[in-house]
Write a protein that holds these residues in place. Structure first.
Motif, mmCIF file in Angstrom:
data_model
loop_
_atom_site.group_PDB
_atom_site.id
_atom_site.type_symbol
_atom_site.label_atom_id
_atom_site.label_comp_id
_atom_site.label_asym_id
_atom_site.label_seq_id
_atom_site.Cartn_x
_atom_site.Cartn_y
_atom_site.Cartn_z
ATOM 1 N N VAL A 27 28.498 -1.592 6.837
ATOM 2 C CA VAL A 27 27.982 -2.767 6.710
ATOM 3 C C VAL A 27 29.300 -3.574 6.869
ATOM 4 N N GLU A 28 29.211 -4.070 7.772
ATOM 5 C CA GLU A 28 30.595 -5.332 8.161
ATOM 6 C C GLU A 28 30.407 -6.485 8.173
ATOM 7 N N ILE A 29 30.366 -7.247 7.645
ATOM 8 C CA ILE A 29 30.351 -8.739 7.742
ATOM 9 C C ILE A 29 31.166 -9.107 7.827
ATOM 10 N N THR A 30 31.346 -10.415 9.305
ATOM 11 C CA THR A 30 33.240 -10.780 9.536
ATOM 12 C C THR A 30 32.593 -12.290 9.407
ATOM 13 N N LYS A 31 33.330 -12.857 9.198
ATOM 14 C CA LYS A 31 33.700 -14.483 8.528
ATOM 15 C C LYS A 31 32.299 -14.756 9.486
ATOM 16 N N VAL A 32 31.504 -14.416 8.150
ATOM 17 C CA VAL A 32 29.579 -15.286 8.268
ATOM 18 C C VAL A 32 30.009 -16.821 7.219
ATOM 19 N N ARG A 33 29.495 -17.863 8.441
ATOM 20 C CA ARG A 33 29.140 -18.776 7.098
ATOM 21 C C ARG A 33 28.076 -19.128 8.000
ATOM 22 N N LYS A 34 27.457 -20.222 6.867
ATOM 23 C CA LYS A 34 25.938 -20.562 6.731
ATOM 24 C C LYS A 34 25.926 -21.987 6.521
ATOM 25 N N SER A 35 24.977 -22.874 6.249
ATOM 26 C CA SER A 35 25.216 -24.223 5.697
ATOM 27 C C SER A 35 23.459 -24.390 5.508
ATOM 28 N N PHE A 36 22.778 -24.947 4.365
ATOM 29 C CA PHE A 36 22.050 -25.486 3.677
ATOM 30 C C PHE A 36 21.812 -26.920 5.131
ATOM 31 N N GLY A 37 21.549 -27.528 5.072
ATOM 32 C CA GLY A 37 22.096 -29.122 5.277
ATOM 33 C C GLY A 37 23.258 -29.119 5.110
ATOM 34 N N ALA A 38 23.825 -30.635 4.388
ATOM 35 C CA ALA A 38 24.962 -30.966 4.580
ATOM 36 C C ALA A 38 25.855 -29.890 3.965
ATOM 37 N N ALA A 39 25.205 -28.533 2.944
ATOM 38 C CA ALA A 39 26.208 -27.963 1.626
ATOM 39 C C ALA A 39 26.215 -27.166 2.281
ATOM 40 N N GLU A 40 27.309 -26.090 2.763
ATOM 41 C CA GLU A 40 27.815 -25.325 2.881
ATOM 42 C C GLU A 40 28.014 -23.505 2.132
ATOM 43 N N VAL A 41 27.128 -23.333 2.065
ATOM 44 C CA VAL A 41 26.904 -22.077 1.357
ATOM 45 C C VAL A 41 27.651 -21.197 1.398
ATOM 46 N N LEU A 42 27.532 -20.390 3.009
ATOM 47 C CA LEU A 42 28.823 -19.396 3.058
ATOM 48 C C LEU A 42 29.557 -20.008 3.929
ATOM 49 N N LYS A 43 31.734 -19.162 3.740
ATOM 50 C CA LYS A 43 32.097 -20.826 4.276
ATOM 51 C C LYS A 43 33.309 -19.310 4.728
ATOM 52 N N GLY A 44 32.992 -18.239 5.939
ATOM 53 C CA GLY A 44 33.344 -17.445 6.565
ATOM 54 C C GLY A 44 34.433 -16.240 5.306
ATOM 55 N N ILE A 45 32.849 -15.306 5.145
ATOM 56 C CA ILE A 45 32.271 -14.560 4.410
ATOM 57 C C ILE A 45 33.015 -12.628 5.324
ATOM 58 N N THR A 46 33.830 -12.217 4.450
ATOM 59 C CA THR A 46 34.196 -11.104 5.132
ATOM 60 C C THR A 46 34.436 -9.695 4.463
ATOM 61 N N LEU A 47 33.549 -9.172 4.998
ATOM 62 C CA LEU A 47 33.360 -7.779 4.251
ATOM 63 C C LEU A 47 32.703 -6.752 4.305
ATOM 64 N N THR A 48 33.854 -5.774 4.501
ATOM 65 C CA THR A 48 33.293 -4.012 5.167
ATOM 66 C C THR A 48 32.669 -2.457 3.769
ATOM 67 N N VAL A 49 31.310 -2.483 3.924
ATOM 68 C CA VAL A 49 30.929 -1.473 2.809
ATOM 69 C C VAL A 49 30.838 -0.426 3.963
ATOM 70 N N GLU A 50 31.498 0.749 2.876
ATOM 71 C CA GLU A 50 31.625 1.876 3.516
ATOM 72 C C GLU A 50 30.278 3.044 3.568
ATOM 73 N N PRO A 51 30.063 3.267 4.085
ATOM 74 C CA PRO A 51 28.365 3.993 4.807
ATOM 75 C C PRO A 51 28.630 5.628 2.926
ATOM 76 N N GLY A 52 27.427 5.031 2.626
ATOM 77 C CA GLY A 52 27.336 5.433 1.064
ATOM 78 C C GLY A 52 28.110 5.088 0.179
ATOM 79 N N GLY A 53 28.375 3.797 0.564
ATOM 80 C CA GLY A 53 29.323 3.126 -1.082
ATOM 81 C C GLY A 53 28.468 2.093 -1.599
ATOM 82 N N VAL A 54 28.695 1.783 -3.157
ATOM 83 C CA VAL A 54 27.818 0.804 -4.097
ATOM 84 C C VAL A 54 28.715 -0.023 -3.654
ATOM 85 N N ALA A 55 28.609 -1.851 -3.373
ATOM 86 C CA ALA A 55 29.020 -2.894 -3.678
ATOM 87 C C ALA A 55 27.979 -3.472 -4.158
#
Lengths: 286, 365
Positions: A27-55
Motif C-alpha cells: 500500500v502506497e499512500i502519497t501526499k493525500v489531501r482531503k477536505s470536508f467543506g472548509a475543514a481539511e481532514v488530511l493534510k498531505g499524508i504519505t505512508l507506505t505499508v509493506e506487503p504482509g505488514g501490520v500498520a
C-alpha cells in the motif's frame, strides 16, 4: 492533484512490474489531501505499508485516522495525491499521461481486494451469519477470479466462521449474537473475498471490555497470515503487540512513525509524548 | 332508541340517572380492589416478617397468585354491553333488510363487479408500487435531473384530485385526437392510433390509479430506504456488491419493515379508491351496486353488500399484512412473536383439562 500524481505514478508501477510476487498487498499512500467543506481532514499524508505488514494508526479523535482508512478503499475520494495498491492506482486508470476516473463497476472490483471491518460491525441484520459471509463472494465481480457458486461460497463461509470460532452460530442472525461475536462474523465476511489488504476501523471501540480480547485474538491470528493489515485503534497494548509500524497522527498529519519500540518507548516528538502520557499511563497503572 | 321517541323530556333525567347508577358502582368496585390485595397481603407479610430476620427460605413451595386487574374486567364488561347492543340492533331492525343483502351478496353481477375491483386493485397496485420504487430510487440518486423529474411527478400527481386525473385520462382524446410515436419535429411516425380507441375505460382507470398510487408509494418507499442505516450501504459497497444488488438485497429488505404498514394502508385505500372509477361508468363493484339500486330502490341493503365485500377484502389483506410483516421482521427481533395460530395451540396445550392435570403433577413434584 494532477501535479502530485504525474510525478509519482512511475514509481509504483515500475515496482509492480519488477517484483510481482512479493508485492501482494503493498500500500502506497502519497501526499493525500482531503477536505470536508472548509475543514481539511488530511493534510498531505504519505505512508507506505509493506506487503504482509501490520500498520497500526493511533492518535486523538478527529485526527483523520478513519478518513485515511476510508480513502484506501475509495469510500472517500481524495482531493489530491494518490493511493496505489501493488502499483495500481485506486479509483483511477492511467492511460498515457492522463488519469481516467474509474467507473463504479471497476472500483467495486478493486474493493474486493481490500476488506474492511467497521467500528459498528455493519453486519446485515436480515441475513444470518453465514449469509453475511457468503453474500459478496456470490455476487461481487472480482478481478481475475470467478464468482463462487452458492455451494462453494457456503463451504468457504463455514470454513471462515470456523476460523473465527463461530461455526456453530452460522444460522444465527446478528442480533442474536454478542458484540464480540458480531465483529468476528464481520471479520470473516471481510476475509471471504481473499483480500490482499484488510482495513480495521476501530474494531473494538463498540465492544464491552470483556469482549475486546476475543476480537483482538482473531486479528492477531491474521497478522501472521501474510495479509497486509492497517488498523486504527485505541488499544495501545494490542498495537505494541501486533504492529510492525506504528503511525501517530494528529490534526490530519502523520506526526511520527516507527516500530512500536520507537514510538511507545522513545517518541521523538513532544506531541506524541504528551498523547501517550495521557493514553498509556492510566492503562498501565490499573 | 328510546331517546329518539321522546327526545326532550327524557334527555335531561337520563344523564342524572346514569350518574346515580354509577355512584353505587364505584364503591362496589373499590371494595373489589382490596380483595386481591388482601389475598396476597398475608402471604407477603408472613413471608417478609418471619423470614426476613431469620434464615433465608426459598419460596419454591409457595402458591403463586397472579396479579389481578379488576378494572380490565369492568372495561371489558362495558365494551361487551356496547357491542351486544349494536349487534342486537343490527339483527332486529328490519330496515337493514338482511334478506335483500343475502340475496344480492353472491349475485352474478355483484361477483363480476367484485372481480373487476380486484383486477383494478391488483394491476394498479402492482404497477403503482413498481413505478413508485423506481421514482424513489430516482429521487435518492445523485443525478439532479432524475431527482427533479421524480419530485415533479410526485408534486403533480399528489396535488391533482384523483377524480380529475381519471376524467382527464378518459377525455385525453378531446385534448389529443391521435397518439403517435415518432421523431419529434419530423414526419417520421413508427406508430399512430386514435386516442379514444387506445384509452378506454379500463386503460383510463388503470392509468389514473397507477400514476396516483406511484406518486404516493414513491414517498413511502423513499422513507423506508432513508430509515436504513447508512453503514449498511457502506459495508455493502466496501464488499464490492454491485449497486442494484445493494438496493434489492441489502437495503430494500430492511426498508420493508418501515414500508409495509403504510404500504398496506395504501393498498387497502386503493381497494376502496377503485370505487371512484364509477365516474367512467366502469362496472366495478361500486358502480354495479349503484346500477342495481337505481333500478330496485334498495339503496341501503345494496350499499351494505358492497361494504361487506370491502370488509372481506380488507380482512384478507390484513392477514397477508401480518404474515408479510412477520417475514420481514426476521433478524430485527431476537425471537419472532407467536402467530395467532401458534398462540391458540399454546393456549389449548396449557388450558385443556389433560394439560392442566399434568401441570399440577409437575408442580407437586
Amino acid at each position: 492533484m494532477s501535479t502530485a500524481l504525474r510525478t509519482t505514478t512511475q514509481t509504483p508501477s515500475a515496482a509492480a512490474a519488477t517484483d510481482a510476487v512479493t508485492t501482494r498487498g503493498l500500500v502506497e499512500i502519497t501526499k493525500v489531501r482531503k477536505s470536508f467543506g472548509a475543514a481539511e481532514v488530511l493534510k498531505g499524508i504519505t505512508l507506505t505499508v509493506e506487503p504482509g505488514g501490520v500498520a497500526v494508526i493511533v492518535g486523538p479523535s478527529g485526527s483523520g485516522k478513519s478518513t485515511l482508512l476510508r480513502t484506501i478503499n475509495h469510500l472517500e475520494k481524495v482531493d489530491a495525491g494518490f493511493i496505489a495498491i501493488d502499483g495500481t492506482l485506486v479509483g483511477y486508470a492511467v492511460r498515457g499521461r492522463r488519469l481516467h476516473e474509474l467507473r463504479e463497476k471497476e472500483i467495486l472490483k478493486q474493493r474486493t481486494e481490500i476488506g474492511m471491518v467497521f467500528q459498528n460491525f455493519n453486519l446485515f441484520p436480515h441475513l444470518t451469519a453465514l449469509e453475511n459471509v457468503t453474500e459478496a463472494p456470490i455476487v461481487a465481480p472480482r478481478a481475475g477470479k470467478p464468482r463462487l457458486s452458492k455451494a462453494e461460497a457456503r463451504d468457504r463461509g463455514l470454513e471462515l466462521l470456523d476460523r473465527v470460532g463461530l461455526k456453530d452460530r452460522a444460522g444465527a442472525y446478528p442480533r442474536q449474537l454478542s458484540g464480540g461475536q458480531q465483529q468476528r462474523v464481520a471479520i470473516a465476511r471481510a476475509l471471504a473475498l481473499d483480500p490482499k489488504i484488510l482495513l480495521f476501523d476501530e474494531p473494538t471501540s463498540a465492544l464491552d471490555p470483556e469482549l475486546v480480547n476475543e476480537v483482538l485474538d482473531v486479528i492477531r491470528g491474521l497478522a501472521k497470515s501474510g495479509t497486509t493489515l492497517i488498523i486504527v485503534t485505541h488499544e495501545m497494548g494490542f498495537a505494541r503487540d501486533v504492529a510492525d509500524t506504528v503511525v501517530f497522527m494528529d490534526q490530519g498529519q502523520i506526526v511520527e512513525q516507527g516500530t512500536p519500540q520507537e514510538i511507545f518507548t522513545n517518541p521523538r516528538e513532544v506531541r506524541t509524548r504528551s498523547f501517550f502520557s495521557k493514553v498509556i499511563e492510566p492503562a498501565f497503572n490499573i | 332508541m328510546s331517546s329518539t321517541a321522546t327526545p326532550v323530556a327524557q334527555s335531561a333525567p337520563e344523564p342524572a340517572s346514569a350518574g346515580i347508577e354509577s355512584a353505587p358502582e364505584t364503591p362496589e368496585v373499590r371494595a373489589a380492589g382490596p380483595v386481591p390485595a388482601g389475598e396476597t397481603a398475608p402471604a407477603g407479610t408472613v413471608g417478609s416478617g418471619s423470614v426476613g430476620r431469620k434464615a433465608a427460605t426459598d419460596y419454591a413451595d409457595y402458591r403463586l397468585v397472579p396479579a389481578r386487574h379488576p378494572w380490565r374486567w369492568v372495561g371489558t364488561a362495558v365494551v361487551a354491553v356496547g357491542v351486544a347492543g349494536i349487534a342486537w340492533s343490527l339483527a332486529t331492525n328490519p330496515r337493514w333488510e338482511w334478506g335483500v343483502v343475502a340475496q344480492w351478496f353472491t349475485a352474478q353481477s355483484i361477483v363480476n363487479g367484485l372481480m373487476e375491483t380486484l383486477k383494478l386493485t391488483a394491476i394498479s397496485g402492482a404497477l403503482g408500487f413498481i413505478l413508485g420504487f423506481i421514482l424513489a430510487l430516482m429521487r435518492l440518486s445523485a443525478s439532479p435531473l432524475l431527482v427533479s423529474v421524480s419530485w415533479t411527478f410526485s408534486w403533480i400527481f399528489r396535488s391533482t384530485p384523483l377524480l380529475v386525473q381519471m376524467l382527464l385520462w378518459y377525455n385525453l382524446g378531446y385534448l389529443y385526437e391521435k397518439i403517435s410515436l415518432g421523431l419529434p419535429f419530423t414526419d417520421v411516425r413508427f406508430f399512430e392510433a386514435q386516442t379514444t380507441t387506445l384509452i378506454g375505460q379500463f386503460a383510463a382507470a388503470v392509468l389514473g390509479l397507477t400514476l396516483n398510487q406511484a406518486a404516493y408509494s414513491a414517498e413511502i418507499i423513499r422513507g423506508g430506504i432513508l430509515s436504513v442505516d447508512q453503514g449498511q450501504l457502506e459495508a455493502a459497497t466496501a464488499l464490492g456488491i454491485p449497486a442494484w444488488r445493494r438496493s434489492t438485497r441489502i437495503v430494500l429488505p430492511q426498508a420493508m419493515r418501515a414500508i409495509l404498514p403504510t404500504a398496506f394502508n395504501e393498498v387497502i385505500g386503493l381497494v376502496k379508491g377503485t370505487s371512484i372509477v364509477y365516474v367512467l361508468a366502469y362496472s366495478e363493484l361500486f358502480y354495479t351496486v349503484q346500477v342495481i339500486y337505481n333500478r330496485t330502490q334498495q339503496v341501503l341493503p345494496l350499499l351494505l353488500v358492497a361494504t361487506l365485500w370491502y370488509v372481506v377484502i380488507t380482512s384478507v389483506l390484513s392477514v397477508f399484512q401480518y404474515y408479510i410483516e412477520r417475514h420481514y421482521s426476521k433478524g430485527a427481533v431476537r425471537t419472532l412473536p407467536l402467530t395467532p395460530l401458534q398462540k391458540a395451540r399454546k393456549f389449548l396445550a396449557i388450558h385443556t383439562p389433560a394439560a392442566r392435570e399434568s401441570k399440577q403433577e409437575r408442580g407437586t413434584r
